[in-house]
Design a protein around this motif. Structure first.
Motif, PDB file in Angstrom:
ATOM      1  N   GLU A   1     -86.231  84.740  23.627  1.00 19.35           N
ATOM      2  CA  GLU A   1     -86.498  86.180  23.667  1.00 19.35           C
ATOM      3  C   GLU A   1     -85.483  86.889  24.561  1.00 19.35           C
ATOM      4  OE1 GLU A   1     -91.362  85.683  23.209  1.00 19.35           O
ATOM      5  OE2 GLU A   1     -90.491  86.253  25.130  1.00 19.35           O
ATOM      6  N   LEU A   2     -85.274  86.323  25.737  1.00 17.17           N
ATOM      7  CA  LEU A   2     -84.339  86.930  26.685  1.00 17.17           C
ATOM      8  C   LEU A   2     -82.899  86.855  26.183  1.00 17.17           C
ATOM      9  CD1 LEU A   2     -85.927  85.733  30.026  1.00 17.17           C
ATOM     10  CD2 LEU A   2     -85.703  88.113  29.262  1.00 17.17           C
ATOM     11  N   PHE A   3     -82.561  85.787  25.493  1.00 17.58           N
ATOM     12  CA  PHE A   3     -81.216  85.649  24.932  1.00 17.58           C
ATOM     13  C   PHE A   3     -80.885  86.853  24.055  1.00 17.58           C
ATOM     14  CE2 PHE A   3     -78.092  84.415  21.790  1.00 17.58           C
ATOM     15  CZ  PHE A   3     -77.185  83.643  22.491  1.00 17.58           C
ATOM     16  N   GLY A   4     -81.807  87.232  23.195  1.00 14.64           N
ATOM     17  CA  GLY A   4     -81.605  88.382  22.326  1.00 14.64           C
ATOM     18  C   GLY A   4     -81.399  89.670  23.102  1.00 14.64           C
ATOM     19  N   GLN A   5     -82.203  89.869  24.138  1.00 20.21           N
ATOM     20  CA  GLN A   5     -82.063  91.069  24.962  1.00 20.21           C
ATOM     21  C   GLN A   5     -80.732  91.076  25.714  1.00 20.21           C
ATOM     22  OE1 GLN A   5     -85.446  92.135  27.453  1.00 20.21           O
ATOM     23  NE2 GLN A   5     -86.765  90.889  26.144  1.00 20.21           N
ATOM     24  N   ILE A   6     -80.368  89.927  26.241  1.00 21.12           N
ATOM     25  CA  ILE A   6     -79.106  89.815  26.983  1.00 21.12           C
ATOM     26  C   ILE A   6     -77.928  90.090  26.048  1.00 21.12           C
ATOM     27  CG2 ILE A   6     -77.579  88.244  28.246  1.00 21.12           C
ATOM     28  CD1 ILE A   6     -80.266  86.774  29.111  1.00 21.12           C
ATOM     29  N   ALA A   7     -77.947  89.489  24.871  1.00 20.02           N
ATOM     30  CA  ALA A   7     -76.846  89.658  23.920  1.00 20.02           C
ATOM     31  C   ALA A   7     -76.646  91.129  23.546  1.00 20.02           C
ATOM     32  CB  ALA A   7     -77.095  88.817  22.679  1.00 20.02           C
ATOM     33  N   LYS A   8     -77.735  91.875  23.447  1.00 19.37           N
ATOM     34  CA  LYS A   8     -77.657  93.296  23.068  1.00 19.37           C
ATOM     35  C   LYS A   8     -77.272  94.198  24.230  1.00 19.37           C
ATOM     36  CE  LYS A   8     -81.223  92.914  19.537  1.00 19.37           C
ATOM     37  NZ  LYS A   8     -82.626  93.191  19.220  1.00 19.37           N
ATOM     38  N   ASN A   9     -77.472  93.726  25.457  1.00 17.56           N
ATOM     39  CA  ASN A   9     -77.318  94.591  26.627  1.00 17.56           C
ATOM     40  C   ASN A   9     -76.347  94.053  27.666  1.00 17.56           C
ATOM     41  OD1 ASN A   9     -79.459  96.739  26.114  1.00 17.56           O
ATOM     42  ND2 ASN A   9     -80.602  94.849  25.801  1.00 17.56           N
ATOM     43  N   SER A  10     -75.294  93.386  27.186  1.00 17.25           N
ATOM     44  CA  SER A  10     -74.321  92.833  28.128  1.00 17.25           C
ATOM     45  C   SER A  10     -72.978  92.635  27.450  1.00 17.25           C
ATOM     46  CB  SER A  10     -74.817  91.489  28.668  1.00 17.25           C
ATOM     47  OG  SER A  10     -74.784  90.499  27.650  1.00 17.25           O
ATOM     48  N   GLU A  11     -72.005  92.354  28.270  1.00 16.16           N
ATOM     49  CA  GLU A  11     -70.735  91.808  27.795  1.00 16.16           C
ATOM     50  C   GLU A  11     -70.732  90.371  28.273  1.00 16.16           C
ATOM     51  OE1 GLU A  11     -65.912  92.163  28.288  1.00 16.16           O
ATOM     52  OE2 GLU A  11     -67.148  93.779  29.071  1.00 16.16           O
ATOM     53  N   PHE A  12     -70.494  89.441  27.360  1.00 15.74           N
ATOM     54  CA  PHE A  12     -70.541  88.037  27.767  1.00 15.74           C
ATOM     55  C   PHE A  12     -69.564  87.185  26.976  1.00 15.74           C
ATOM     56  CE2 PHE A  12     -73.557  88.234  24.269  1.00 15.74           C
ATOM     57  CZ  PHE A  12     -73.374  87.032  23.589  1.00 15.74           C
ATOM     58  N   LEU A  13     -69.259  86.043  27.530  1.00 13.63           N
ATOM     59  CA  LEU A  13     -68.480  85.003  26.863  1.00 13.63           C
ATOM     60  C   LEU A  13     -69.178  83.678  27.120  1.00 13.63           C
ATOM     61  CD1 LEU A  13     -64.738  85.673  27.866  1.00 13.63           C
ATOM     62  CD2 LEU A  13     -65.778  86.000  25.623  1.00 13.63           C
ATOM     63  N   ILE A  14     -69.156  82.805  26.134  1.00  9.13           N
ATOM     64  CA  ILE A  14     -69.617  81.436  26.314  1.00  9.13           C
ATOM     65  C   ILE A  14     -68.471  80.523  25.910  1.00  9.13           C
ATOM     66  CG2 ILE A  14     -71.334  79.669  25.785  1.00  9.13           C
ATOM     67  CD1 ILE A  14     -73.232  81.937  24.885  1.00  9.13           C
ATOM     68  N   ALA A  15     -68.031  79.690  26.828  1.00  5.74           N
ATOM     69  CA  ALA A  15     -66.979  78.711  26.547  1.00  5.74           C
ATOM     70  C   ALA A  15     -67.640  77.356  26.342  1.00  5.74           C
ATOM     71  CB  ALA A  15     -65.993  78.645  27.715  1.00  5.74           C
ATOM     72  N   TYR A  16     -67.266  76.696  25.268  1.00  2.00           N
ATOM     73  CA  TYR A  16     -67.808  75.368  24.964  1.00  2.00           C
ATOM     74  C   TYR A  16     -66.701  74.337  25.076  1.00  2.00           C
ATOM     75  CZ  TYR A  16     -71.815  77.801  22.937  1.00  2.00           C
ATOM     76  OH  TYR A  16     -72.913  78.598  22.740  1.00  2.00           O
ATOM     77  N   PHE A  17     -67.036  73.209  25.670  1.00  2.19           N
ATOM     78  CA  PHE A  17     -66.121  72.082  25.765  1.00  2.19           C
ATOM     79  C   PHE A  17     -66.790  70.894  25.085  1.00  2.19           C
ATOM     80  CE2 PHE A  17     -65.030  74.929  29.151  1.00  2.19           C
ATOM     81  CZ  PHE A  17     -63.642  74.943  29.130  1.00  2.19           C
ATOM     82  N   SER A  18     -66.123  70.344  24.099  1.00  2.35           N
ATOM     83  CA  SER A  18     -66.684  69.234  23.321  1.00  2.35           C
ATOM     84  C   SER A  18     -66.764  67.961  24.159  1.00  2.35           C
ATOM     85  CB  SER A  18     -65.812  68.970  22.093  1.00  2.35           C
ATOM     86  OG  SER A  18     -64.559  68.415  22.498  1.00  2.35           O
ATOM     87  N   ASN A  19     -67.499  66.999  23.648  1.00  5.61           N
ATOM     88  CA  ASN A  19     -67.575  65.706  24.340  1.00  5.61           C
ATOM     89  C   ASN A  19     -66.184  65.079  24.456  1.00  5.61           C
ATOM     90  OD1 ASN A  19     -68.212  65.479  21.391  1.00  5.61           O
ATOM     91  ND2 ASN A  19     -68.018  63.293  21.805  1.00  5.61           N
TER      92      ASN A  19
END
Length: 177
Positions: free
Chosen positions: A51-69
């Motif tokens: 639930e919070l993820f959706g609110q955060i995504a709509k009300n923020s500027e963000f980046l998620i960096a993923y590093f593979s195994n």
């Protein structure tokens, strides 16, 4: 021009650091408005995080960096974290960056132990990283059946260790752990 003290806070946290399988997710978040109920992702239910993820995504500027195994095995966790922090430092250059923990990996970024439960922007980053990574692990569960990734998300639970003993490692397991 804003003073450093007037700069927006960009919170940073990661998920998947101690997992045996799957990626490391590192998130950075600048909130555009206050969001009620933010906390360390580990202290929230999966439903509440979603639930919070959706609110955060709509009300923020963000980046998620993923590093593979594979990247984790090749570079090491510290280098992966250093690269993510450098990326965030460049992208959020006008912000005061705050990373949950006690090491900034030579980036000069401010750190605070327990920031994910104390600073809203870091709580938001914690939720973004956790939900983002968990979503990927649920998807991998359908590809690598029998490991239970949807339930334990690649961490070293008894069920996961038993699956490794019975089936061996799969393509998303970290070999350096």
């Amino acid at each position: 021009m804003k003073n450093k003290s007037d700069a927006q806070i960009c919170g940073i946290d990661e998920a998947g650091r101690g997992a045996l399988a799957g990626p490391l997710a590192v998130a950075a978040c600048v909130l555009k408005r206050e969001i009620a109920g933010l906390n360390d992702s580990k202290k929230l239910t999966a439903k509440r995080r979603e639930e919070l993820f959706g609110q955060i995504a709509k009300n923020s500027e963000f980046l998620i960096a993923y590093f593979s195994n594979e990247q984790i095995d090749e570079l090491g966790l510290s280098e992966c974290l250093r690269r993510a922090l450098r990326l965030f430092k460049a992208h959020f250059a006008g912000c005061e960056l705050l990373y949950d923990g006690n090491a900034n990996y030579g980036t000069g970024i401010k750190t605070m132990i327990g920031a994910d439960g104390k600073v809203a922007q870091v709580s938001a980053a914690s939720i973004l990283a956790k939900v983002g990574r968990d979503t990927l692990m649920r998807a991998w569960d359908g590809v690598y059946e029998g490991y239970g990734f949807a339930a334990h998300k690649g961490y070293g639970t008894k069920v996961h260790l038993s699956a490794i003993a019975a089936r061996g490692y799969c393509d998303i397991h970290r070999k350096s752990f």
